[in-house]
Structures are given as structure tokens and as C-alpha cells.
Design a protein around this motif. Structure first.
Motif, PDB file in Angstrom:
ATOM      1  N   ALA A 107       0.817  -1.215   0.000  1.00 14.53           N
ATOM      2  CA  ALA A 107       0.000   0.000   0.000  1.00 14.53           C
ATOM      3  C   ALA A 107       0.854   1.271   0.000  1.00 14.53           C
ATOM      4  O   ALA A 107       0.313   2.369  -0.145  1.00 14.53           O
ATOM      5  CB  ALA A 107      -0.926   0.009   1.211  1.00 14.53           C
ATOM      6  N   THR A 108       2.170   1.119   0.125  1.00 13.95           N
ATOM      7  CA  THR A 108       3.063   2.281   0.081  1.00 13.95           C
ATOM      8  C   THR A 108       2.827   3.106  -1.179  1.00 13.95           C
ATOM      9  O   THR A 108       2.785   4.341  -1.131  1.00 13.95           O
ATOM     10  CB  THR A 108       4.537   1.824   0.127  1.00 13.95           C
ATOM     11  N   ALA A 109       2.665   2.417  -2.313  1.00 13.65           N
ATOM     12  CA  ALA A 109       2.471   3.137  -3.578  1.00 13.65           C
ATOM     13  C   ALA A 109       1.169   3.922  -3.578  1.00 13.65           C
ATOM     14  O   ALA A 109       1.093   5.018  -4.143  1.00 13.65           O
ATOM     15  CB  ALA A 109       2.497   2.154  -4.737  1.00 13.65           C
ATOM     16  N   PHE A 137      -7.374   0.923  -1.547  1.00 15.86           N
ATOM     17  CA  PHE A 137      -7.857   1.051  -0.169  1.00 15.86           C
ATOM     18  C   PHE A 137      -8.927   0.003   0.154  1.00 15.86           C
ATOM     19  O   PHE A 137      -8.991  -0.496   1.281  1.00 15.86           O
ATOM     20  CB  PHE A 137      -8.394   2.461   0.074  1.00 15.86           C
ATOM     21  N   LEU A 138      -9.751  -0.344  -0.847  1.00 15.91           N
ATOM     22  CA  LEU A 138     -10.722  -1.411  -0.627  1.00 15.91           C
ATOM     23  C   LEU A 138      -9.996  -2.725  -0.351  1.00 15.91           C
ATOM     24  O   LEU A 138     -10.394  -3.491   0.545  1.00 15.91           O
ATOM     25  CB  LEU A 138     -11.626  -1.544  -1.855  1.00 15.91           C
ATOM     26  N   GLY A 139      -8.934  -2.984  -1.112  1.00 17.29           N
ATOM     27  CA  GLY A 139      -8.151  -4.184  -0.882  1.00 17.29           C
ATOM     28  C   GLY A 139      -7.540  -4.220   0.507  1.00 17.29           C
ATOM     29  O   GLY A 139      -7.553  -5.262   1.183  1.00 17.29           O
ATOM     30  N   VAL A 140      -7.020  -3.095   0.959  1.00 16.83           N
ATOM     31  CA  VAL A 140      -6.444  -3.019   2.312  1.00 16.83           C
ATOM     32  C   VAL A 140      -7.519  -3.287   3.359  1.00 16.83           C
ATOM     33  O   VAL A 140      -7.301  -4.034   4.318  1.00 16.83           O
ATOM     34  CB  VAL A 140      -5.792  -1.641   2.533  1.00 16.83           C
ATOM     35  N   ALA A 141      -8.703  -2.683   3.170  1.00 17.39           N
ATOM     36  CA  ALA A 141      -9.790  -2.880   4.132  1.00 17.39           C
ATOM     37  C   ALA A 141     -10.202  -4.353   4.207  1.00 17.39           C
ATOM     38  O   ALA A 141     -10.446  -4.890   5.302  1.00 17.39           O
ATOM     39  CB  ALA A 141     -10.990  -2.022   3.737  1.00 17.39           C
ATOM     40  N   GLN A 159      -1.871  -4.221  12.692  1.00 19.41           N
ATOM     41  CA  GLN A 159      -2.167  -3.921  11.293  1.00 19.41           C
ATOM     42  C   GLN A 159      -2.162  -2.417  11.037  1.00 19.41           C
ATOM     43  O   GLN A 159      -1.648  -1.949  10.024  1.00 19.41           O
ATOM     44  CB  GLN A 159      -3.526  -4.531  10.908  1.00 19.41           C
ATOM     45  N   MET A 160      -2.719  -1.659  11.970  1.00 18.28           N
ATOM     46  CA  MET A 160      -2.714  -0.201  11.832  1.00 18.28           C
ATOM     47  C   MET A 160      -1.276   0.339  11.875  1.00 18.28           C
ATOM     48  O   MET A 160      -0.927   1.279  11.160  1.00 18.28           O
ATOM     49  CB  MET A 160      -3.529   0.439  12.960  1.00 18.28           C
ATOM     50  N   TYR A 278      -5.737 -12.727   0.881  1.00 15.11           N
ATOM     51  CA  TYR A 278      -5.434 -12.946  -0.538  1.00 15.11           C
ATOM     52  C   TYR A 278      -6.362 -12.131  -1.438  1.00 15.11           C
ATOM     53  O   TYR A 278      -5.926 -11.554  -2.440  1.00 15.11           O
ATOM     54  CB  TYR A 278      -5.544 -14.438  -0.869  1.00 15.11           C
ATOM     55  N   LEU A 279      -7.635 -12.076  -1.082  1.00 18.35           N
ATOM     56  CA  LEU A 279      -8.583 -11.277  -1.864  1.00 18.35           C
ATOM     57  C   LEU A 279      -8.206  -9.798  -1.799  1.00 18.35           C
ATOM     58  O   LEU A 279      -8.208  -9.097  -2.820  1.00 18.35           O
ATOM     59  CB  LEU A 279     -10.005 -11.485  -1.337  1.00 18.35           C
ATOM     60  N   GLY A 280      -7.860  -9.333  -0.605  1.00 13.16           N
ATOM     61  CA  GLY A 280      -7.451  -7.938  -0.457  1.00 13.16           C
ATOM     62  C   GLY A 280      -6.217  -7.615  -1.269  1.00 13.16           C
ATOM     63  O   GLY A 280      -6.138  -6.556  -1.908  1.00 13.16           O
ATOM     64  N   PHE A 281      -5.264  -8.549  -1.282  1.00 14.63           N
ATOM     65  CA  PHE A 281      -4.053  -8.322  -2.074  1.00 14.63           C
ATOM     66  C   PHE A 281      -4.363  -8.246  -3.558  1.00 14.63           C
ATOM     67  O   PHE A 281      -3.808  -7.420  -4.281  1.00 14.63           O
ATOM     68  CB  PHE A 281      -3.023  -9.422  -1.811  1.00 14.63           C
ATOM     69  N   CYS A 282      -5.265  -9.098  -4.036  1.00 18.80           N
ATOM     70  CA  CYS A 282      -5.625  -9.072  -5.462  1.00 18.80           C
ATOM     71  C   CYS A 282      -6.241  -7.725  -5.848  1.00 18.80           C
ATOM     72  O   CYS A 282      -5.915  -7.162  -6.905  1.00 18.80           O
ATOM     73  CB  CYS A 282      -6.595 -10.206  -5.782  1.00 18.80           C
TER      74      CYS A 282
END
Length: 306
Positions: A107-109, A137-141, A159-160, A278-282
């Protein structure tokens, strides 16, 4: 958005090597945390890396900056790019998996795009970038999961903390662009890590006490890896890849890190991740690929042929 360089086989190879090095760093840090505190981990990481990079700088006879202002900038850069994110992520790894830390690191990018748009007029948020940032951001959530919201605990806080570390990286990129342009990259990295060491050493003594050098062999092996290879060596390789691939393509490294970190975490630490990670990463990966234009170019190419 500026067109990206076409990646050669050598560029791809070195990008994969860099991703593997950084992916293994997450696991080696977790190994060291079994015996030493997170602040001491950071002090070892930046201190030994700074020493190695100064050897490289002196061996190449690169000019060493003498202006006090540059060294002040190194100090701030060391805080933003090393001490704060390294500390937040190392502490976070006490409570979450190495692979999940690597996912959040990607998420750095996303934060980098937002910070660049905030501080630089030429980095405006286009509709494509907004879509990519939103998906990211949706993926991170999703990777964080609903349980973290319903029952806030140490894992949720960890995580935060890791996400706060990625925000520090984004702010560091803004600071570097404003203050450190024009320096040889090896000198900039050595100066930054020196500034980091000046902060990290007293912080480690305050938080963890005087560091012990009577450590288990696997702890020293982990320290040697993440300091000399995963930090000093990775910085040198990073600048090589940047010159070959360009900054847009280099964004892919944050995505390529994740499979290495997950695989090594599974093999060496027996870590398992929930399906939501895995879903969030995708989704995060899709967002980043939209931001850098790859997905839109693939969609546009058949349309033009038609």
C-alpha cells in the motif's frame, strides 16, 4: 502519465531478485524478533547497513556532503524512511504474519500517489489514479477484515501500525524529492542510514536496554541478512533497477515482494493467512496496475485494433 520503459529480461531478473531479497527480509526480521526487541532490530538494521554503504562510498571515492543542511535532511529522511516505518512494521510483526505485513507494505504506492498529489502540482489525481487508489484502499480494508473492526485488539493495532509505516514511506518520498535530489544515490542512502542510526541507537537503549551481543546463531544470521543484504545491498540494487526500469515499473516490486514473503513465511514460520488477505491483495494489486496504466493499456489495445 509519462510512458514507461520497456522492461528487458535483465531488468525483470533484477526486479525479481530485489523482490525476493525484500520478501525474505520480512521473515528474517521475524526470526530476530524471537530473541531481541523491535527497537534493537531496527538499530541493527540501520547501523550495520550504514557501515557497509560508507565502505562502498569511500571505495568508489564518491563526494561526501559537508553542508549542515544536507545532514539535517538526512536526519529527517532517516526518521521518515527508516526508523519510523521499520519500527512500526517490526512491532507489528510480533502480532501479524510476515506475508500480511508484506501485503500492507504494498500500500506504500497508494499512499505515495496521494502524498505526491498533495505536495506537487504536477502529480494531479486523474480519474484512473482515483480508481486505482480506491481499489487499493478497498483491498487493504478487506485484508484487515471485519473482525479487526468489530473487536479491536493487539492484532488490529499491529495492522494499523504497519499501515502507518507505509504512510511514513510515502512522506519520505516527498521529503527526498524536495531535499535530496542531485546526490549520488549511494551517498544519499549512506547519509540517510547514518541519520537513522543516530536516532535508532538511543531509541533502542531506551526501549529495550543496552543491546546484547550474546545472541543465538540464527539471530545473528537474520541480522546479517536484513541489515547487509536486505537493506544495504537492496538499496544498491534498487538504484540499479530504477535506472533500468524507471520509477513506474519499479512499483511492481512492491507486488512481487508479497508472494516471496508469503511463501517463506509458510515454509519457515508455518504461517497461514485468511482468504480475505489474498482477496485484499488481489484488489490492491489491481488498483496499482490501474494506477500505473498497465490495465488501461491492455483494455485500450484491442479497442484500437477493432
Amino acid at each position: 502519465m509519462t510512458p514507461q520503459k520497456t522492461l528487458s529480461a535483465r531488468a525483470w531478473t533484477e526486479m525479481l531478485l530485489l523482490a525476493a531479497i525484500w520478501g525474505a527480509s520480512f521473515v528474517s526480521i521475524r526470526v530476530a524478533l524471537d530473541e531481541i526487541g523491535f527497537a534493537t532490530v531496527v538499530a541493527h538494521r540501520v547501523g550495520w547497513a550504514a557501515l557497509l554503504l560508507w565502505i562502498v562510498v569511500l571505495a568508489r571515492r564518491l563526494p561526501v556532503p559537508r553542508r549542515p543542511g544536507i545532514w539535517g535532511a538526512f536526519l529527517v529522511m532517516g526518521l521518515l524512511n527508516n526508523v519510523l516505518p521499520f519500527s512500526l512494521m517490526a512491532w507489528g510483526q510480533l502480532y501479524i504474519e510476515s506475508g500480511l505485513t508484506a501485503i500492507f507494505n504494498a500500500a506504500t504506492a497508494i499512499f505515495g500517489i496521494l502524498m505526491a498529489a498533495l505536495f506537487f502540482p504536477d502529480e494531479r489525481l486523474t480519474p484512473a489514479r482515483l480508481l486505482g487508489v480506491g481499489l487499493g484502499f478497498l483491498g487493504v480494508a478487506i485484508a484487515i477484515g471485519l473482525d479487526a473492526v468489530r473487536g479491536f485488539d493487539l492484532r488490529s493495532l499491529a495492522q494499523m501500525a504497519v499501515l502507518a509505516g507505509t504512510l511514513c514511506y510515502a512522506l519520505a518520498s516527498v521529503w527526498a524529492r524536495k531535499t535530496l535530489t542531485g546526490l549520488p544515490p549511494q551517498v544519499a542512502a549512506a547519509g540517510m542510514l547514518t541519520g537513522s542510526t543516530l536516532i535508532a541507537l538511543p531509541a533502542a537503549m531506551l526501549i529495550d536496554g543496552v543491546p546484547s551481543f550474546s545472541l543465538a546463531p540464527q539471530t545473528w544470521a537474520a541480522i546479517g541478512y536484513f541489515a547487509l543484504i536486505g537493506t544495504a545491498g537492496a538499496y544498491l540494487l534498487y538504484y540499479r533497477v530504477l535506472a533500468m526500469a524507471g520509477s513506474g515499473n519499479l512499483m511492481l516490486v512492491t507486488l512481487l515482494i508479497v508472494p516471496f514473503a508469503i511463501t517463506l513465511g509458510t515454509l519457515l514460520r508455518h504461517e497461514t493467512l485468511p482468504a480475505s488477505a489474498y482477496l485484499g491483495f488481489c484488489l490492491l494489486a489491481l488498483g496499482l496496475l490501474i494506477v500505473d496504466g498497465r490495465v488501461l493499456r491492455l483494455i485500450d489495445r484491442p479497442a484500437r485494433r477493432g
